[in-house]
Design an enzyme around this catalytic site. Structure first.
Site, short mmCIF file in Angstrom:
data_model
loop_
_atom_site.label_atom_id
_atom_site.label_comp_id
_atom_site.label_asym_id
_atom_site.label_seq_id
_atom_site.Cartn_x
_atom_site.Cartn_y
_atom_site.Cartn_z
CB THR A 1 0.47 -3.49 6.33
OG1 THR A 1 -0.80 -3.61 5.68
CG2 THR A 1 0.97 -2.07 6.27
CG ASP A 2 -2.50 -7.18 3.81
OD1 ASP A 2 -2.79 -6.45 4.78
OD2 ASP A 2 -3.15 -7.18 2.75
CB SER B 1 2.71 -7.80 1.16
OG SER B 1 1.77 -7.67 2.18
CB THR C 1 -0.93 -0.01 1.23
OG1 THR C 1 -1.91 -1.04 1.03
CG2 THR C 1 -1.65 1.30 1.43
#
Ligand code: SIN
Length: 327
Positions: free
Chosen positions: A109-110, A76, A25
Site C-alpha cells: 500500500t505504501d 513497496s 503487506t
C-alpha cells in the site's frame, strides 16, 4: 452523475485473469498471527495468495482461468524504477494476449499510488488493470487481502471495465487519483476531492463515475537505461534554498515542490527553484495537503501538478523528462 451497473456477478463468468505479484503487506507474514504491525511484507508467493480468495472456487466453477506470475517480492517502500519497468512490461505483455480479460497486480500500500499512476500514464489500457493490496498481513487472523483480491476480480470481470484502478476495503479508485491517507485503517485510501469510482458490495460493482481514461505515453517511454533524477522538496516554515542548490549541483533534472496553500512556496525556496528552472530543471508544484487541486493563476511562475500528490507529481515529471528524450 451516478451510473449504476445492475448486473449480477454471474454475467461476468468465464474471465481469463493474470495476477502479477509484487509483494506488500497483502503477501506479508508475521512470526505470530496476532502481530499485525511487526510483520515482514512480501513473503507469500502470489500463487499461494489466491488460495484464500473467498469466491475462488465459485469463479473457477464458472469457467474463470487464473494465471499467476511473481514479478517482484518487495515491501513497496523499496519499489524501484527497475521493478516498475519490469512490471509495466509484464502488464503490457499479458494485455497483448487476446485471451486475457484483465490483470491484477498485488502490491504494497505504501507506494501503490505511485505504481498506479505510472501504469495509468504509460499504459491506459482498454482492459482493466486492477491493483489489489491489504493493510493486514496474510498471516493475520482476519486478513483483508483475500476479500480485496475477490473484489478486484469482481471489478476486473465487470462488463466494460477498463483502465488502471485500485481496489481496497470495498472501494474502487482510479489509478490516476488514488493515494494512501492512513497508516493503519483498513480504509486507508482516498482520491482527494475526486472520490471513489465506485464500491464493491456483496459481489456487485456500484459504479459512480466512468472508467479511467487518458492518452497513454506508451511503454517505450520507460525504455531508457538510466532514468532522469527527480527529487521532492517540501516548502515549510523556515525553508531555505540550500537543499535545492545542492540537488541542482548534483545534477537533478526534475524537482517537485510539495507546496503549501494553493501551491505557495516559501520565498527563499522559491528563489532557488526559479534558478533551477532557469538552469533547465523541470520544476513542478504539488499540494502537500493530500486533497484539493491547485487553482492556477496568471501570475504563477512555476507549473502546477493539479490534484496530484507530490509522489504522483514526481512520476509525472519523470515521465515528461523521459518523453522529451524520446523514450
Ligand atoms: C508495503 O507497502 O509493501 C508495506 C505496507 C503495506 O502493504 O500496507
Amino acid at each position: 452523475m451516478t451510473s449504476t451497473d445492475p448486473l449480477s456477478a454471474a454475467a461476468c463468468s468465464g474471465r481469463h485473469v493474470v495476477i502479477l505479484g509484487t509483494g506488500g503487506t497483502i503477501a506479508g507474514r508475521a512470526a505470530q498471527s496476532t502481530d499485525v504491525v511487526g510483520y515482514k511484507a512480501g513473503q507469500v508467493a502470489v500463487q499461494d495468495l489466491i488460495d484464500g480468495v473467498p469466491g475462488l472456487r465459485q469463479r473457477l466453477a464458472a469457467g474463470w482461468r487464473i494465471e499467476t506470475e511473481q514479478v517482484a517480492q518487495v515491501d513497496s517502500k523499496d519499489m524501484s524504477h527497475a521493478i516498475w519497468r519490469r512490471l509495466a512490461e509484464r502488464v503490457q505483455h499479458h494485455l497483448d494476449r487476446a485471451e486475457v480479460d484483465g490483470i491484477i497486480v498485488t502490491h504494497g500500500t505504501d507506494t501503490l499510488e505511485e505504481t498506479a499512476y505510472l501504469l495509468h500514464r504509460v499504459l491506459a489500457p482498454s482492459r482493466p488493470v486492477v491493483l489489489a493490496a491489504a493493510m493486514r498481513p496474510a498471516s493475520a487472523p482476519q486478513p483483508d487481502g483475500p476479500q480485496n483480491l475477490d473484489d478486484a476480480l469482481t471489478v476486473l470481470g465487470w462488463p466494460g471495465a477498463r483502465g488502471v484502478m485500485a481496489v481496497l476495503g470495498g472501494q474502487v479508485w482510479s489509478g490516476a487519483e488514488v493515494r494512501k491517507v492512513h497508516p493503519y485503517r483498513l480504509d486507508a485510501f482516498s482520491a482527494g476531492d475526486a472520490g471513489p469510482l465506485g464500491f464493491v458490495e456483496a459481489g456487485q460493482l456500484r459504479r459512480l463515475r466512468d472508467w479511467p481514461s487518458t492518452s497513454p505515453l506508451g511503454l517505450k517511454v520507460l525504455a531508457a537505461d538510466i532514468w532522469p533524477e527527480v527529487q521532492i522538496v517540501t516548502s515549510h516554515a523556515g525553508a531555505d534554498e540550500r537543499l535545492v542548490e545542492l540537488l541542482v549541483r548534483a545534477g537533478v533534472q526534475g524537482l517537485v515542490v510539495a507546496a503549501t496553500g494553493n501551491g505557495s512556496i516559501h520565498q527563499d525556496l522559491m528563489a532557488a527553484l526559479l534558478h533551477a528552472q532557469a538552469a533547465g530543471v523541470l520544476v513542478m508544484r504539488a499540494l502537500r495537503g493530500g486533497a484539493g487541486c491547485i487553482v492556477p493563476a496568471a501570475t504563477d511562475l512555476l507549473p502546477d501538478a493539479g490534484a496530484l500528490t507530490p509522489a504522483q507529481a514526481r512520476i509525472e515529471v519523470l515521465l515528461r523528462l523521459l518523453a522529451r528524450r524520446g523514450g
